[in-house]
Design a protein around this motif. Structure first.
Motif, mmCIF file in Angstrom:
data_model
loop_
_atom_site.group_PDB
_atom_site.id
_atom_site.type_symbol
_atom_site.label_atom_id
_atom_site.label_comp_id
_atom_site.label_asym_id
_atom_site.label_seq_id
_atom_site.Cartn_x
_atom_site.Cartn_y
_atom_site.Cartn_z
ATOM 1 N N GLU A 124 83.064 13.360 21.684
ATOM 2 C CA GLU A 124 82.831 14.602 22.457
ATOM 3 C C GLU A 124 81.841 15.495 21.716
ATOM 4 O OE1 GLU A 124 86.333 14.341 21.292
ATOM 5 O OE2 GLU A 124 86.400 12.740 22.783
ATOM 6 N N THR A 127 78.421 14.169 22.214
ATOM 7 C CA THR A 127 77.943 14.586 23.538
ATOM 8 C C THR A 127 77.361 15.993 23.463
ATOM 9 O OG1 THR A 127 79.712 13.272 24.508
ATOM 10 C CG2 THR A 127 78.640 14.840 25.954
ATOM 11 N N SER A 128 78.041 16.880 22.728
ATOM 12 C CA SER A 128 77.554 18.255 22.589
ATOM 13 C C SER A 128 76.240 18.300 21.817
ATOM 14 C CB SER A 128 78.573 19.118 21.842
ATOM 15 O OG SER A 128 79.743 19.232 22.584
ATOM 16 N N PHE A 136 69.694 24.145 27.083
ATOM 17 C CA PHE A 136 71.073 24.537 26.811
ATOM 18 C C PHE A 136 71.536 25.674 27.723
ATOM 19 C CE2 PHE A 136 74.798 26.239 24.955
ATOM 20 C CZ PHE A 136 75.445 25.138 24.436
ATOM 21 N N TYR A 141 75.078 24.798 29.441
ATOM 22 C CA TYR A 141 75.957 25.965 29.552
ATOM 23 C C TYR A 141 76.792 25.918 30.835
ATOM 24 C CZ TYR A 141 77.047 30.829 28.194
ATOM 25 O OH TYR A 141 77.657 31.981 27.762
ATOM 26 N N TYR B 86 91.364 39.916 29.072
ATOM 27 C CA TYR B 86 91.361 40.352 27.683
ATOM 28 C C TYR B 86 92.413 41.445 27.496
ATOM 29 C CZ TYR B 86 86.555 38.449 27.145
ATOM 30 O OH TYR B 86 85.436 37.653 27.084
ATOM 31 N N MET C 1 79.765 27.531 18.260
ATOM 32 C CA MET C 1 78.363 27.086 18.304
ATOM 33 C C MET C 1 77.463 28.305 18.523
ATOM 34 S SD MET C 1 76.735 24.159 20.700
ATOM 35 C CE MET C 1 78.314 23.360 20.976
ATOM 36 N N ALA C 3 74.720 28.619 20.033
ATOM 37 C CA ALA C 3 74.140 28.746 21.370
ATOM 38 C C ALA C 3 75.103 29.411 22.351
ATOM 39 C CB ALA C 3 73.729 27.375 21.892
ATOM 40 N N THR C 4 76.389 29.492 21.990
ATOM 41 C CA THR C 4 77.349 30.152 22.867
ATOM 42 C C THR C 4 77.905 31.412 22.206
ATOM 43 O OG1 THR C 4 79.098 28.761 21.980
ATOM 44 C CG2 THR C 4 78.062 28.018 23.999
ATOM 45 N N HIS C 9 75.181 34.654 24.645
ATOM 46 C CA HIS C 9 75.832 34.771 25.955
ATOM 47 C C HIS C 9 75.333 36.032 26.663
ATOM 48 C CE1 HIS C 9 79.045 35.805 28.764
ATOM 49 N NE2 HIS C 9 79.203 36.915 28.098
ATOM 50 N N PRO C 68 82.252 17.375 27.164
ATOM 51 C CA PRO C 68 82.511 17.924 25.840
ATOM 52 C C PRO C 68 83.730 18.844 25.867
ATOM 53 C CG PRO C 68 80.413 18.733 26.716
ATOM 54 C CD PRO C 68 80.988 17.811 27.718
ATOM 55 N N MET C 70 84.584 21.910 25.448
ATOM 56 C CA MET C 70 84.719 23.188 26.139
ATOM 57 C C MET C 70 84.767 23.047 27.660
ATOM 58 S SD MET C 70 81.165 25.074 25.260
ATOM 59 C CE MET C 70 79.592 24.701 26.012
ATOM 60 N N PHE C 71 84.439 21.853 28.165
ATOM 61 C CA PHE C 71 84.523 21.648 29.608
ATOM 62 C C PHE C 71 85.596 20.627 29.984
ATOM 63 C CE2 PHE C 71 80.128 23.169 29.089
ATOM 64 C CZ PHE C 71 80.155 24.229 29.981
ATOM 65 N N LEU C 115 82.856 30.042 33.301
ATOM 66 C CA LEU C 115 82.122 28.825 32.946
ATOM 67 C C LEU C 115 82.868 28.085 31.845
ATOM 68 C CD1 LEU C 115 78.447 30.123 32.991
ATOM 69 C CD2 LEU C 115 79.670 28.876 34.770
ATOM 70 N N PHE C 116 83.269 28.806 30.819
ATOM 71 C CA PHE C 116 84.113 28.227 29.775
ATOM 72 C C PHE C 116 84.658 29.345 28.910
ATOM 73 C CE2 PHE C 116 79.692 28.087 28.395
ATOM 74 C CZ PHE C 116 79.743 28.717 27.161
ATOM 75 N N GLU C 117 85.657 28.984 28.129
ATOM 76 C CA GLU C 117 86.227 29.941 27.190
ATOM 77 C C GLU C 117 85.982 29.420 25.796
ATOM 78 O OE1 GLU C 117 90.326 31.249 28.187
ATOM 79 O OE2 GLU C 117 89.973 30.087 30.002
ATOM 80 N N GLN C 118 85.653 30.327 24.892
ATOM 81 C CA GLN C 118 85.422 29.903 23.529
ATOM 82 C C GLN C 118 86.719 30.011 22.743
ATOM 83 O OE1 GLN C 118 81.945 32.007 22.269
ATOM 84 N NE2 GLN C 118 80.863 31.426 24.106
ATOM 85 N N GLY C 122 88.420 33.507 21.775
ATOM 86 C CA GLY C 122 86.997 33.854 21.838
ATOM 87 C C GLY C 122 86.617 34.520 23.145
ATOM 88 N N ILE C 123 85.315 34.746 23.344
ATOM 89 C CA ILE C 123 84.908 35.404 24.577
ATOM 90 C C ILE C 123 84.919 34.417 25.745
ATOM 91 C CG2 ILE C 123 83.494 37.159 23.423
ATOM 92 C CD1 ILE C 123 81.051 35.576 24.546
ATOM 93 N N ILE C 124 84.976 34.991 26.933
ATOM 94 C CA ILE C 124 84.979 34.196 28.157
ATOM 95 C C ILE C 124 83.594 34.299 28.769
ATOM 96 C CG2 ILE C 124 86.044 33.886 30.419
ATOM 97 C CD1 ILE C 124 88.445 35.559 29.322
ATOM 98 N N SER C 125 82.998 33.150 29.085
ATOM 99 C CA SER C 125 81.688 33.164 29.742
ATOM 100 C C SER C 125 81.881 32.994 31.238
ATOM 101 C CB SER C 125 80.807 32.038 29.200
ATOM 102 O OG SER C 125 80.421 32.330 27.884
#
Lengths: 392, 347, 146
Positions: A124, A127-128, A136, A141, B86, C1, C3-4, C9, C68, C70-71, C115-118, C122-125
């Motif tokens: 996994e 994959t990332s 991205f 995303y 939150y 990561m 990038a997130t 974000h 991956p 996060m999804f 979209l996903f949660e970290q 973490g923060i929520i996108s």
């Protein structure tokens, strides 16, 4: 502008690809480097310049500075060394850089390497890491994976050209067949269409056997001007042309989802530079990261019209003896896909074929001209290189 | 100045679980349960839905109906919920950003069990009537929590409704509002607890009925109205029985309650409950008809509103989907998928 | 990561929340994601922000079975290329759909989703996804018994 010199490959080798639990990135690079130097009959001291293709040492094994690392482990210091990155086309782009260095007259003997150590991370995570080769912010995303992006191309292709999953399965079957004949391949097992079609879905319509594996591996090629190359070998393989083209990083802005324009442009440029016609090419090594990608490559390289590669596959024309043998080493699917090494590994296969040294059952008889096609991402980078045995 | 509802919007997630599927897991008799609470199925959010996404969907529907209101004219956003994503970081800022209301806007999350958003409506009424702003928005949304196996599990649902309050383009005038509040420990969730707790039958007489009935009466007395002046009455709907009983205590008949009684089909959407009931009424009310709405929040309090529908309603409500559409837009989940979506499996 | 990370974000947040892109006021062409230069008009182009309607058609789709971390919780997830009615192509997930009804050309509209949660802390996108269009709700207003 400097006058272009003719460039030849003295030697090109690859390690076995696969899950090398006992080898790290340094071990893989060392193994390929030593083998290439031995096969070339040169001394390490003859090498003047080193270019290494590597996609993501940082993310896969926490190691950057790959150029210096490989130079160090091959005992090449203090020559100039550098790493180039173009995702899965890193190897092809490294080869292009080495080619430029020799063609320009700046260097005589140049080593081009490619290396990737991918199995130290969980699948996994891999994959990332690979997702870093797409856009991205606007693809990964939102949940896209590489198999998903190629699956989007496949779904659209099926919609426009009535492609059947069975045809994609036949591509995997062929590549596994050639992999079974290649001792250096990641997978040596033959598969059936039935097995491919019932393998687990990864990203519909792509299944496990439509996808190339996560492999460790390295490859190295030694280049020199043709006249110098002749001193080392009776069969220098001439680099007739090497060309790169770029396209949009993401699929969002493609002119046509079912055509990789970078492949079209790089191929047209390469054929033009080489003064060679498509019908003169005896075999091609294409970037089949996914089965659909092999289909696109055959068309985009100009070996048939868009939508017609499926006929070649169905008629068995991509096997040795057919109109255009494709991926006689098993391709990325079976031979393996150590991303940064793949572009150089393809060169190693062509050199073997053009010298008539391929393993039993997978030698293209009398092969004179071969073409290698290496892709980064979903086609944002394409490298097309044409080799011939004209110098022999 | 006539002040009232300028736009309203509803949203209910697509997924449902039937009471019988929950009963099966806990070895209870489904028939007894559904007869007792009057709820046959409840809405369940997708894994990618939470109070913020439900609030945005409802608010976007409200914007569609608030014909001509520019995002920049809305100067307050309140999101009332018991399930803010939150603990610290307002849901209201996400909603304000998603609607393009930022940056000259006040935003805050409100909390008063199931009546947090009617408190927000009162705040908007004050700000608009006081001349501080042209429009304000209050949204009630929840992905209601309930402990696995608790009686609440049959009703705790997901959904929300958004209201834009202003003095221009009013489609339902709010003629008056009042509140009734006391400290009553009927239902609570402590900081850090995953699920609320409740005091069983104590949530009835001294809690729900005391506040709802007294608050409604107080408003009618203030305005000089009586139950027969209203075509519709809307109450908070913790189950299918309480609103009917409250109506009968106050002298309303069943026909005045049933149009808003959506709890049987979607469950109790907590902060969204009375506001979704009101939305269902606005989806069908004729110009001139009156509505009494009384919310209820445990802890405990009620807010009552007396509303008269204007002739703008018929044209404007057609600009967004009605509650009934969302009720009928559905797919069923098994208990196991429900448990996954509600994150009942924890590492 | 990285990038997130929250700043990464946040930089793209409005575009993802509201489906914002660009329009060249000189030639009228629309773009997604946002662009600083019109590739046709170059220096003569005048770029303005545009909020897309969110309506579009599925250009291609896939169902992801292997994702991956996060999804992972969303699998099997539908990912599609959607051609917006204004022209540009966007990529996101299709939700609230039966996989059997998926087809090229299917009409979809944007909705607002996580979209996903970290991680859990973490923060929520949040951002746009798409769902099948249903335009038939108007009938409810004509039925007096709703």
């Amino acid at each position: 502008m400097l006058k272009k010199r003719e460039v030849a490959v003295i030697s090109a080798v690859t390690t076995k690809c696969g899950e090398h639990w006992d080898k790290g990135i340094k071990d893989l690079a060392w193994e390929a480097g030593v083998k290439a130097v031995e096969e070339a009959g040169i001394s390490g001291k003859d090498i003047e310049y080193l270019v290494v293709g590597n996609m993501s040492g940082g993310m896969f094994v926490g190691q950057e500075h790959i150029g210096a690392l490989v130079a160090d482990f091959l005992g090449l210091n203090p020559i100039p060394s550098l790493r180039v990155e173009a995702a899965c086309a890193s190897g092809g782009v490294a080869f292009y850089q080495g080619y430029l260095a020799v063609a320009s007259g700046l260097y005589d003997v140049v080593a081009v390497g490619g290396v990737e150590k991918m199995t130290d991370v969980e699948p996994e995570q891999a994959t990332s890491v690979l997702a870093g080769a797409m856009d991205f912010e606007w693809e990964a995303y939102f949940g896209a994976t590489f198999p998903a992006l190629y699956a989007l191309i496949a779904t659209r292709y099926m919609h426009e050209y009535r492609l059947k999953p069975e045809t994609l399965a036949k591509i995997a079957v062929k590549n596994h067949y050639y992999g079974s004949l290649n001792p250096l391949a990641h997978f040596r097992n033959k598969i059936t269409v039935e097995e491919a079609l019932t393998s687990p879905l990864v990203a519909d319509p792509l299944r496990k056997y439509d996808c190339s594996p996560i492999s460790d591996g390295a490859a190295v090629a030694i280049l020199a001007p043709l006249d110098i190359a002749k001193k080392y070998t009776d069969t220098p393989i001439v680099v007739e042309a090497s060309a790169i083209a770029s396209d949009t990083l993401s699929l969002l802005k493609r002119r046509d989802l079912c055509t990789l324009d970078a492949t079209v442009n790089a191929a047209n440029k390469a054929f033009q530079l080489a003064h060679i016609e498509r019908e003169d090419v005896d075999l091609i090594e294409v970037h089949d990261c996914f089965s659909i990608a092999e289909l696109l490559a055959i068309e985009d390289l100009g070996f048939c019209k868009k939508g017609e590669a499926q006929n070649l596959v169905e008629e068995g024309q991509t096997y040795i003896g057919g109109r255009i043998p494709v991926n006689t080493d098993g391709g990325l699917k079976a031979a393996g896909h150590p991303v940064g090494a793949t572009g150089v590994k393809q060169i190693a296969e062509l050199v073997k074929q053009l010298r008539g040294e391929a393993d039993k059952g997978r030698q293209v008889d009398g092969a004179e001209v071969g073409l290698a096609h290496n892709i980064g991402g979903t086609g944002a980078t394409a490298v097309v290189t044409i080799l011939s045995r004209r110098g022999a | 100045m006539k002040v009232g509802i300028v736009g309203y919007g509803a949203y209910i997630p697509k997924w449902r679980i039937k009471a019988e599927n929950i009963a099966k897991v806990w070895g209870q008799d489904a028939q007894t349960i559904t007869n007792g609470i009057g709820v046959h199925e409840k809405s369940v959010p997708s894994l990618d839905e939470d109070t913020a996404t439900i609030a945005v969907e409802a608010a976007r529907n409200a914007m569609k109906r608030a014909n001509g209101v520019k995002p920049s004219e809305i100067s307050a956003v309140y999101v009332g919920s018991e399930s803010h994503p939150y603990a610290v970081k307002p849901t209201a800022v996400t909603v304000a950003e998603a609607l393009g209301l930022t940056p000259y806007v006040t935003a805050a999350d409100t909390e008063f069990a199931c009546k947090a958003a009617t408190a927000g409506i009162q705040a908007c009424l004050g700000l608009v009537k006081g001349g501080y702003m042209k429009y304000g928005m209050s949204i009630g949304a929840d992905t209601a929590q309930s402990a696995p196996g608790d009686a609440l599990e049959y009703t705790a649902a997901a959904g929300g409704a958004a209201y834009i309050i202003g003095g221009d383009g009013v489609l339902a005038e709010i003629e008056g509002t009042c509140s009734y509040t006391q400290d009553v420990p009927d239902f609570w969730r402590r900081e850090g607890s995953l699920y609320p707790k409740h005091a069983g039958r104590f949530t009835g007489e001294p809690a729900y009925f005391e506040q709802i009935v007294k608050c409604s009466k107080s408003l009618m007395e203030k305005l000089g109205t009586k139950p027969s002046d209203y075509t519709y009455v809307v109450f908070h709907m913790p189950n299918g029985k309480f609103p009917l009983k409250a109506a009968s205590i106050l002298g309303f008949d069943t026909k005045q309650v049933t149009p808003s009684l959506i709890v049987q089909k979607i469950g109790n959407t907590y902060s969204g409950s009375s506001l979704l009931g009101l939305a269902a009424v606005l989806d069908r009310a004729k110009p001139g008809e009156r509505v009494l709405m009384t919310s209820y929040g445990s802890g405990a309090g009620s807010d009552s509103f007396s509303i008269t529908v204007t002739d703008q309603i018929e044209e404007r409500r057609r600009l967004a989907p009605p509650v009934q559409y969302y009720i009928e837009r559905k797919g069923y989940l098994s208990y196991s998928i429900y448990a996954k979506n509600r994150k009942l499996f924890r590492e | 990561m990285s990038a997130t990370a929250p700043p990464a974000h946040w930089r793209r947040m409005r575009e993802r929340y509201r489906l914002l892109g660009s329009r060249c006021e000189t030639c009228g062409a629309t773009f997604f994601p946002t662009t600083k230069v019109c590739p046709k008009c170059r220096r003569k182009g005048k770029i303005a922000q545009v909020e897309f309607s969110g309506r579009g058609k599925v250009y291609s789709y896939t169902v992801i079975h292997s994702a991956p971390k996060m999804f992972e919780q969303f699998t099997p997830a539908v990912v599609a290329l959607v051609q917006l009615e204004e022209g540009p192509m966007v990529l996101s997930q299709i939700v609230d759909t039966d996989h059997k009804e998926l087809k090229v050309g299917m009409e979809v509209e944007a909705c607002f989703r996580k979209l996903f949660e970290q991680e859990q802390s973490g923060i929520i996108s949040y951002g746009f996804k798409f769902r099948p269009v249903n335009d038939h709700w108007g009938k409810y207003y004509d039925n007096k018994d709703i």
